[in-house]
Write a protein that holds these residues in place. Structure first.
Motif, PDB file in Angstrom:
ATOM      1  N   LEU A  58      -3.740  34.896  91.208  1.00 19.18           N
ATOM      2  CA  LEU A  58      -3.080  33.644  91.568  1.00 19.18           C
ATOM      3  C   LEU A  58      -1.787  33.877  92.346  1.00 19.18           C
ATOM      4  O   LEU A  58      -1.046  32.919  92.623  1.00 19.18           O
ATOM      5  CB  LEU A  58      -2.773  32.844  90.296  1.00 19.18           C
ATOM      6  N   ASP A  59      -1.510  35.113  92.729  1.00 20.26           N
ATOM      7  CA  ASP A  59      -0.241  35.426  93.389  1.00 20.26           C
ATOM      8  C   ASP A  59      -0.039  34.627  94.662  1.00 20.26           C
ATOM      9  O   ASP A  59       1.086  34.189  94.974  1.00 20.26           O
ATOM     10  CB  ASP A  59      -0.160  36.924  93.706  1.00 20.26           C
ATOM     11  N   ASN A  60      -1.114  34.409  95.426  1.00 21.07           N
ATOM     12  CA  ASN A  60      -0.987  33.684  96.695  1.00 21.07           C
ATOM     13  C   ASN A  60      -0.614  32.218  96.512  1.00 21.07           C
ATOM     14  O   ASN A  60      -0.241  31.540  97.473  1.00 21.07           O
ATOM     15  CB  ASN A  60      -2.286  33.769  97.494  1.00 21.07           C
ATOM     16  N   THR A  61      -0.734  31.727  95.290  1.00 24.83           N
ATOM     17  CA  THR A  61      -0.465  30.303  95.049  1.00 24.83           C
ATOM     18  C   THR A  61       0.942  30.060  94.518  1.00 24.83           C
ATOM     19  O   THR A  61       1.370  28.903  94.412  1.00 24.83           O
ATOM     20  CB  THR A  61      -1.474  29.737  94.038  1.00 24.83           C
ATOM     21  N   THR A  62       1.650  31.106  94.167  1.00 21.73           N
ATOM     22  CA  THR A  62       2.969  30.953  93.550  1.00 21.73           C
ATOM     23  C   THR A  62       3.933  30.234  94.493  1.00 21.73           C
ATOM     24  O   THR A  62       4.092  30.603  95.661  1.00 21.73           O
ATOM     25  CB  THR A  62       3.552  32.325  93.183  1.00 21.73           C
ATOM     26  N   GLY A  63       4.551  29.179  93.972  1.00 24.16           N
ATOM     27  CA  GLY A  63       5.566  28.459  94.724  1.00 24.16           C
ATOM     28  C   GLY A  63       5.053  27.572  95.830  1.00 24.16           C
ATOM     29  O   GLY A  63       5.843  27.027  96.606  1.00 24.16           O
ATOM     30  N   LEU A  64       3.741  27.369  95.911  1.00 28.59           N
ATOM     31  CA  LEU A  64       3.193  26.538  96.977  1.00 28.59           C
ATOM     32  C   LEU A  64       3.589  25.081  96.774  1.00 28.59           C
ATOM     33  O   LEU A  64       3.668  24.579  95.650  1.00 28.59           O
ATOM     34  CB  LEU A  64       1.675  26.663  97.022  1.00 28.59           C
ATOM     35  N   ASP A  65       3.818  24.417  97.881  1.00 28.79           N
ATOM     36  CA  ASP A  65       4.212  23.012  97.857  1.00 28.79           C
ATOM     37  C   ASP A  65       3.136  22.168  97.178  1.00 28.79           C
ATOM     38  O   ASP A  65       1.958  22.257  97.515  1.00 28.79           O
ATOM     39  CB  ASP A  65       4.434  22.529  99.297  1.00 28.79           C
ATOM     40  N   GLY A  66       3.540  21.364  96.234  1.00 32.73           N
ATOM     41  CA  GLY A  66       2.623  20.442  95.577  1.00 32.73           C
ATOM     42  C   GLY A  66       1.932  20.987  94.359  1.00 32.73           C
ATOM     43  O   GLY A  66       1.304  20.237  93.605  1.00 32.73           O
ATOM     44  N   LEU A  67       2.008  22.304  94.116  1.00 35.58           N
ATOM     45  CA  LEU A  67       1.287  22.878  92.982  1.00 35.58           C
ATOM     46  C   LEU A  67       1.932  22.472  91.654  1.00 35.58           C
ATOM     47  O   LEU A  67       3.137  22.584  91.472  1.00 35.58           O
ATOM     48  CB  LEU A  67       1.269  24.411  93.090  1.00 35.58           C
ATOM     49  N   VAL A  68       1.086  21.995  90.741  1.00 36.01           N
ATOM     50  CA  VAL A  68       1.515  21.714  89.373  1.00 36.01           C
ATOM     51  C   VAL A  68       1.168  22.878  88.462  1.00 36.01           C
ATOM     52  O   VAL A  68       1.977  23.317  87.644  1.00 36.01           O
ATOM     53  CB  VAL A  68       0.876  20.407  88.864  1.00 36.01           C
ATOM     54  N   GLY A  69      -0.034  23.416  88.619  1.00 33.22           N
ATOM     55  CA  GLY A  69      -0.442  24.543  87.799  1.00 33.22           C
ATOM     56  C   GLY A  69      -1.908  24.852  87.991  1.00 33.22           C
ATOM     57  O   GLY A  69      -2.665  24.059  88.560  1.00 33.22           O
ATOM     58  N   ILE A  70      -2.322  26.027  87.516  1.00 36.75           N
ATOM     59  CA  ILE A  70      -3.710  26.464  87.621  1.00 36.75           C
ATOM     60  C   ILE A  70      -4.174  26.918  86.245  1.00 36.75           C
ATOM     61  O   ILE A  70      -3.466  27.646  85.546  1.00 36.75           O
ATOM     62  CB  ILE A  70      -3.861  27.605  88.643  1.00 36.75           C
ATOM     63  N   ILE A  71      -5.358  26.492  85.867  1.00 32.13           N
ATOM     64  CA  ILE A  71      -5.924  26.804  84.563  1.00 32.13           C
ATOM     65  C   ILE A  71      -7.114  27.729  84.747  1.00 32.13           C
ATOM     66  O   ILE A  71      -7.950  27.516  85.627  1.00 32.13           O
ATOM     67  CB  ILE A  71      -6.358  25.504  83.846  1.00 32.13           C
ATOM     68  N   THR A  72      -7.196  28.748  83.921  1.00 35.57           N
ATOM     69  CA  THR A  72      -8.330  29.661  83.929  1.00 35.57           C
ATOM     70  C   THR A  72      -9.012  29.649  82.568  1.00 35.57           C
ATOM     71  O   THR A  72      -8.494  29.082  81.592  1.00 35.57           O
ATOM     72  CB  THR A  72      -7.887  31.096  84.261  1.00 35.57           C
ATOM     73  N   GLY A  73     -10.152  30.307  82.507  1.00 38.57           N
ATOM     74  CA  GLY A  73     -10.865  30.400  81.244  1.00 38.57           C
ATOM     75  C   GLY A  73     -10.065  31.107  80.173  1.00 38.57           C
ATOM     76  O   GLY A  73     -10.183  30.792  78.982  1.00 38.57           O
ATOM     77  N   ALA A  74      -9.237  32.078  80.570  1.00 37.46           N
ATOM     78  CA  ALA A  74      -8.396  32.780  79.601  1.00 37.46           C
ATOM     79  C   ALA A  74      -7.397  31.835  78.955  1.00 37.46           C
ATOM     80  O   ALA A  74      -7.091  31.948  77.753  1.00 37.46           O
ATOM     81  CB  ALA A  74      -7.669  33.932  80.292  1.00 37.46           C
ATOM     82  N   MET A 135      -7.015  29.265  98.034  1.00 37.06           N
ATOM     83  CA  MET A 135      -6.189  30.476  97.982  1.00 37.06           C
ATOM     84  C   MET A 135      -6.314  31.233  96.656  1.00 37.06           C
ATOM     85  O   MET A 135      -5.723  32.298  96.484  1.00 37.06           O
ATOM     86  CB  MET A 135      -4.730  30.108  98.228  1.00 37.06           C
ATOM     87  N   VAL A 136      -7.068  30.665  95.715  1.00 38.41           N
ATOM     88  CA  VAL A 136      -7.316  31.377  94.460  1.00 38.41           C
ATOM     89  C   VAL A 136      -8.318  32.498  94.739  1.00 38.41           C
ATOM     90  O   VAL A 136      -9.422  32.249  95.235  1.00 38.41           O
ATOM     91  CB  VAL A 136      -7.859  30.419  93.386  1.00 38.41           C
ATOM     92  N   GLU A 137      -7.944  33.726  94.436  1.00 36.77           N
ATOM     93  CA  GLU A 137      -8.797  34.883  94.722  1.00 36.77           C
ATOM     94  C   GLU A 137      -9.452  35.374  93.428  1.00 36.77           C
ATOM     95  O   GLU A 137      -8.774  35.836  92.513  1.00 36.77           O
ATOM     96  CB  GLU A 137      -7.984  36.004  95.362  1.00 36.77           C
TER      97      GLU A 137
END
Length: 771
Positions: A58-74, A135-137
């Motif tokens: 998720l490194d490419n998504t850090t600090g992106l405009d508009g992002l609230v958060g990302i949830i994974t299975g973990a 951008m999630v890899e």
């Protein structure tokens, strides 16, 4: 108790009161609900049919405009969020529960089908969420896959779940030894393979969900289009989040079609709820149409070998069926029972079949999970049986109608216990056939066939005798009625309006029973905080259980109004009992009276409440369909020229709604027979028919003007309204009638040569092979 439905407005076609808002475009669906401060979710889905997940970056998504958060299975696992559970009424092949994993909300270590959710991106706008999702890899290691049902069922097949074989459940019904004996003594036998193609439900409203979480109350609210809100709440509470059921409130707005695909909780329901709690903000998700092809449960997808034994007079003595059903990569909540015990309740159709030997094997493949779709298992059962009878009629040189006449369950044999152990309570199956033949002008077919031949076309006729078993996971519904100080009567029901006219029908029943204007009746559905309980609407169960509960609640209201009214009027024993008429309770001599509004106003809460529970076991709507198809001899194009439908749906409340249900089911049945087909590429495992550009749905010009009739001579005796259900019949009986007509039109061809969908190209190739 048989209720007087003639007092409830039954038998007259009426325009639905809910349609006014719909035709004006002001109907409110889930995605129309505006929540202040909401954010938007987008699902990251697997592009692979089978792969190991080595990591999610998720490194490419850090600090992106508009992002609230990302949830994974973990994240879900760390917070104890469970998978979507499955139900099973059958065992594994060697005993014990089916050994397959439930459907993960988000994949953790592996993915098993294209479109499986891997992460959930939440952002301020939908476009932000889409961009960030790109951008999630995810680091995948591609694995071998298998998408073909027959190949997956082989003993040495590649395993979808590495720990178990692909055949994870097996359903047996009947007596194999007795069946062997009957086949050994048979004068005539037939055997054929019948494939029931995979389809996608495609309701006009894509699925949507909005999750909210109240931290202070520790309570969720979930807005979604759901056919069984109480069932969904209980699954989410008990199995997924591990909380009390009163911590989840389900709210259902208008539903733009369900067809069985919206009965149970979806993965996205869980995601918006979890995200709402985690990020402390309302979260919305809505599927695009192409996303629906990857995320909605698919349906059907069976391969059956059907063998039937006959005596010298062509009466059936035994039937053997070996069926394979495609579960997909994981079992959906209802996937196993729909394909096994639920569908095969009516394994013998409308025929007297003394001996049955049935085996259904449920098979894992690297495809989208399968689940309920209009008819829910019964279309597969009826299709294979009716195709086998058409095949037998052609093989033996006997008229298709005559073969059925010799094998019907006779009216004087009813109640009739069927192989599944249930009992047909009513029905005149021979009568349905004879009515259909007359209405369809069966005897006039040869003249129409000659006219088609003169135009250079082929023409065929086919018939199908169908039966359904209306159902639910429980045979009950409870309705609560609240009468307020204005005299307004609020009926609360756990069944669910979803475009089938249920709201109007319930209002009609209540208003008719109470003698009140329809404006005095409110029907509340789709809110688990206001409606105490409910099984939901599916399996054509709503009217015969839910409608009966409405009628019984209205009768209970009258009794309670008379009791309370007598107290208010201070009626003495000498004055006799009070009467109720059109919202008024009055003394026997009519000297004093009190209204419902006055009775309610006199109570401590300025209202009074009654409730009633209806219990009704299975009903068996049935009928006979006759199809005539004309085929262009040069192109193979099929035109359904005539279609006659005669249905026994028990007693009819609103003929217009019943005919609409039959027409809709027939359109979907014709769609499956001629157009619709989910295709996966065997080499890549990709869904080839992933949009409406590739997945063909029937258009208005593809269906005829149906001649649909109803027969009310055989009311059900298992419920107080005498109704049977009408929502699924067209999808059950439509496909075999169409296939039989096409087979009849093609020289030296049989139903076994016609794998649905029977497209123009397939027919063109069959015609070419005989030239």
């Amino acid at each position: 108790m048989i209720l007087p439905i003639e007092n409830y407005g039954a038998g007259k076609s009426q325009k639905r009161i809910e349609d006014v808002d719909l035709v004006r475009g002001v109907g409110v669906y889930t995605d129309d609900v505006a929540i202040p401060g909401e954010v938007f979710g987008v699902v990251v889905r697997s592009p692979y049919p089978a792969a190991s997940i080595r990591g999610i970056d998720l490194d490419n998504t850090t600090g992106l405009d508009g992002l609230v958060g990302i949830i994974t299975g973990a994240d879900l696992a760390a917070d104890g969020v469970g998978p979507i559970p499955f139900m099973s009424t059958v065992e594994a092949p060697d005993g014990g529960p089916p050994r397959c994993q439930p459907l993960p909300v988000l994949a953790v270590d592996e993915v098993r089908f294209v479109g499986q959710p891997v992460a959930f991106v939440v952002a301020r706008t939908r476009n932000h969420a889409r961009d960030i999702a790109e951008m999630v890899e995810v680091d995948y290691t591609d694995r071998e896959h298998i998408v073909d049902l027959k190949e997956a069922a082989a003993i040495d097949a590649l395993r979808v779940d590495g720990s178990v074989g692909n055949v994870v459940a097996e359903y047996r019904l009947g007596d194999p030894a007795e069946c062997d004996a009957a086949f050994g003594q048979a004068a005539h036998r037939v055997s054929l393979n019948v494939i029931n193609n995979r389809v996608i439900p495609n309701p006009i409203e894509p699925r949507a969900a909005i999750g909210l979480y109240d931290e202070a109350a520790a309570q969720w609210t979930l807005y979604c289009g759901n056919q069984g809100p109480h069932l969904t709440r209980d699954i989410l509470a008990r199995d997924v989040f591990g909380v009390a059921s009163d911590q989840i409130r389900i709210r259902v707005q208008r539903i733009g079609g369900g067809f069985g695909s919206k009965i149970t909780p979806s993965i996205e329901d869980v995601l918006v709820m979890y995200a709402a709690r985690r990020f402390e903000v309302p979260v919305r998700w809505r599927a695009d149409r192409s996303e629906s092809f990857l995320s909605d449960y698919h349906a059907r997808d069976h391969r059956a070998q059907v063998s039937i034994a006959f005596d010298p007079d062509f009466r059936i003595t035994a039937m053997r069926i070996a069926d394979l059903g495609n579960l997909g990569a994981y079992p959906s909540p209802f996937g196993i029972p729909i394909a096994t015990s639920t569908g095969n309740r009516i394994v013998n159709g409308v025929y007297n079949i003394p001996v049955v030997d049935l085996t259904v094997k449920m098979v894992l493949t690297n495809t989208v999970p399968t689940g309920p779709y209009r008819g829910a298992g019964r279309p597969e059962v009826v299709h294979r049986l009716e195709c086998a009878l058409e095949f037998a009629a052609a093989e033996f040189g006997i008229d298709a109608a005559e073969l059925r006449r010799r094998n019907f369950i006779r009216p004087d044999s009813i109640p009739y216990e069927i192989p599944s152990g249930l009992s047909y309570d009513s029905g005149d199956f021979p009568g349905m056939l004879e009515q259909a033949l007359v209405v369809a002008d069966w005897r006039g077919f040869e003249a129409r066939k000659a006219a088609s031949r003169a135009r250079g076309n082929l023409r065929g006729r086919g018939l199908a005798c169908h039966i359904d078993s209306t159902s639910g996971i429980a045979p009950t519904e409870t309705v609560e009625v609240i009468v307020d100080a204005k005299g307004q009567c609020e009926f609360r029901s756990g069944t669910q309006e979803m475009g089938q006219g249920l709201h109007h029908t319930y209002v009609t029943i209540a208003a008719g029973a109470l003698g009140l204007p329809m404006e005095s009746i409110d029907v509340i559905q789709g809110d688990t905080a206001r409606v105490k309980s409910g099984v939901g609407s599916y399996g054509s169960r709503s009217l015969y259980v839910g409608g009966a509960a409405i009628a019984m609640a209205a009768e209970a209201l009258i009794d309670e109004a008379r009791r309370l009214g007598a107290q208010l009027l201070e009626v003495t024993e000498e004055e006799g009992e009070v009467t109720y008429t059109s919202g008024i309770v009055e003394t026997a001599d009519r000297s004093r009276q009190v209204s419902l509004a006055e009775i309610a106003a006199a109570q401590d809460a300025a209202s009074f409440v009654v409730e009633a529970e209806a219990e009704a076991p299975f009903c068996f709507p049935n009928g006979c369909y006759v199809c005539e198809a004309e085929i262009d001899g040069e192109t193979g194009q099929v035109k359904i020229d005539r279609f006659t439908a005669v249905d026994d749906v028990g007693r009819v409340f609103n003929p217009m709604i019943v005919h609409g249900q039959v027409h809709g089911g027939l359109a979907q049945g014709i769609g499956q027979a001629l157009f619709e087909h989910v295709q996966y590429d065997a080499e890549s495992g990709q869904l080839v028919t992933g949009s409406l550009l590739d997945y063909a749905l029937p258009r208005a010009g593809d269906v005829p003007a149906f001649d649909a009739r109803v027969d009310e001579s055989q009311p059900a005796v298992t419920n107080p309204l005498g109704v049977k259900g009408a929502g699924e019949s067209g999808a059950v009986g439509g496909p075999p009638a169409v296939i039989a007509a096409i087979a009849n039109a093609l020289p030296q061809r049989s139903v076994e040569d016609l794998e649905m969908p029977v497209t123009a190209e397939k027919i063109w190739r069959l015609l070419g092979s005989r030239r």
